[in-house]
Design an enzyme around this catalytic site. Sequence first.
Site, PDB file in Angstrom:
ATOM      1  N   LYS A  81       0.851  -1.191   0.000  1.00 27.75           N
ATOM      2  CA  LYS A  81       0.000   0.000   0.000  1.00 27.75           C
ATOM      3  C   LYS A  81       0.891   1.247   0.000  1.00 27.75           C
ATOM      4  O   LYS A  81       1.933   1.272   0.653  1.00 27.75           O
ATOM      5  CB  LYS A  81      -0.893  -0.019   1.246  1.00 27.75           C
ATOM      6  CG  LYS A  81      -1.913   1.117   1.306  1.00 27.75           C
ATOM      7  CD  LYS A  81      -2.844   0.912   2.500  1.00 27.75           C
ATOM      8  CE  LYS A  81      -3.890   2.009   2.617  1.00 27.75           C
ATOM      9  NZ  LYS A  81      -4.808   1.784   3.756  1.00 27.75           N
ATOM     10  N   SER A 156      -9.709   1.708   2.826  1.00 26.29           N
ATOM     11  CA  SER A 156      -8.845   2.450   1.948  1.00 26.29           C
ATOM     12  C   SER A 156      -7.819   1.621   1.195  1.00 26.29           C
ATOM     13  O   SER A 156      -7.254   2.086   0.206  1.00 26.29           O
ATOM     14  CB  SER A 156      -8.122   3.519   2.768  1.00 26.29           C
ATOM     15  OG  SER A 156      -7.304   2.912   3.742  1.00 26.29           O
ATOM     16  N   SER A 180      -9.862  -0.746   7.024  1.00 20.32           N
ATOM     17  CA  SER A 180      -9.278  -0.598   5.686  1.00 20.32           C
ATOM     18  C   SER A 180      -8.550  -1.793   5.098  1.00 20.32           C
ATOM     19  O   SER A 180      -8.201  -1.773   3.921  1.00 20.32           O
ATOM     20  CB  SER A 180      -8.330   0.600   5.662  1.00 20.32           C
ATOM     21  OG  SER A 180      -9.074   1.769   5.439  1.00 20.32           O
TER      22      SER A 180
HETATM   23  N1  GLN Z   1     -13.281   3.895   6.347  1.00 26.18           N
HETATM   24  C1  GLN Z   1     -12.634   4.315   7.553  1.00 26.18           C
HETATM   25  C2  GLN Z   1     -12.219   5.758   7.459  1.00 26.18           C
HETATM   26  O1  GLN Z   1     -12.444   6.361   6.445  1.00 26.18           O
HETATM   27  C3  GLN Z   1     -11.471   3.428   7.859  1.00 26.18           C
HETATM   28  C4  GLN Z   1     -10.260   3.770   7.102  1.00 26.18           C
HETATM   29  C5  GLN Z   1      -9.077   2.979   7.504  1.00 26.18           C
HETATM   30  O2  GLN Z   1      -9.200   1.952   8.147  1.00 26.18           O
HETATM   31  N2  GLN Z   1      -7.909   3.486   7.161  1.00 26.18           N
HETATM   32  O3  GLN Z   1     -11.675   6.312   8.387  1.00 26.18           O
END
Ligand code: GLN
Length: 493
Positions: A81, A156, A180
Amino acid sequence: MSGAFLHETAESLGRLVRSGERSALEVTGAFLERIARTADRLGTYLHRDPESALAMARSVDRRRAMGEALSPLAGVPIALKDNLCTRGVPTTCGSRILEGYRPPYDAHVVERLRDAGAVFVGKTNCDEFAMGSSTENSAYFPTRNPWDQERVPGGSSGGSAATVAAREAPLALGSDTGGSVRQPAAFCGVVGLKPTYGSVSRYGLVAFASSLDQIGPIARTARDAALLYNAICGRDERDMTSRAEAKPVSLDDLERGVKGLRLGIPRGLLGEGIDPEIQAALDGAARELSGEGADVVDVTLPHARSSIATYYLIAPAEASSNLARYDGVRYGRRVKDGDLKHMYGATRGRGFGREVRRRILLGTYALSAGYYDAYYLRAMKVRTLIRRDFADALRVADAILLPTTPTPPFRIGEKIDDPLAMYLNDIFSIPASLAGAPALSFPAGFTRAGLPIGLQVVGRPFEEQTLLRVARAWEAKCDAASRVPRLVAEGAR
Ligand code: GLN
């Protein structure tokens, strides 16, 4: 012939390389070819460097030729990532503000994988600074779901999950702050593990919300996820929250099945808003696993309903502080605009996208003098209650079984203008994040429309083993991992 590699597990690719049956160069070449065919269409990568991947593969082959003992991941391609620092290699976090940034050092996990001889095929697309659930918040381009290109891959870590599902790489690393790794794994029909907070060093992971962030493996099988977890877990002095209790899991133990394991279902948390096909998948899995000897029991998580409100105070609060460093001076792109104050404003105003700016505003507000007690402090107290809920539930059960997401993958554009609807998609993944508990999403089947469904298991701190065991038992019974997205089956013209 080389196409056959694409469907092998990481475990077997590693074995082929170690035994000398195949060279790391051949294996890497096959995946690079696949990437060249599908990655642009799917938007899986922000940065690719095939030459350096081939050089890494050659070096594994050289080490083998010299009789060096190779680790299980030697010669195995892996995608990273783009919020993991890679020395000399662009690391943008999907943000304009870090365009052109090349970190002078490797993240801990990157260092570990380099030592293990893994081959880095590229940096995967993600929501800007990991804020999002669809990868539509990438400042560059969205990623598409390999099962239906009109739909999101989740986020994400959408690029990481999509690349594994599309057979562009057998393994990938993502990061999980509120879901994410698990949510995109569910949307793409692969396995995603968020380790216990403290299991994996965050050194070199670009910080979003430091009390929640964890790096986690994405793979097609539970054993492969375990292999990658084993390569990255454990104490690292450069992250004072990383813990020595984090131990590699035993792959043999994963074959033990679920006999006698108590699986708790938090029925009170389910209910309205959950897609009927996902509810049916959960009921089906509970039945199957109980047929395999698991004891299915009821548990309650009374405060989990407040988890979204709690998370969307704590995570933005931490983000507003963590992202203060991007000021056009110490890091990243500078937008020149008059005096210092205007330069800051222009740099941050143009460098950050809409969602990131929204979070900085929310977080700054929640932490401001007049509101700190009412918002941030209150959220921290609720977080403690949620943590206790899990501790209590995990005395009654060895692991908790629940959906990863309330719905199957949604359409690109469907939720992007409605942040609340987007946030609500995290209802099942955020509770474990707030509790710091390990949680894993495994592919549980497909909807009638052919979209992947993921189910989640949550365990006690440092009991990643139990979660992987459940996922493995499920795989042995119902092989959801063998189905291939059409784009792969067709060879992606
Ligand atoms: N969807 C969640 C957010 O937007 C989790 C994102 C993540 O785990 N990095 O914060």
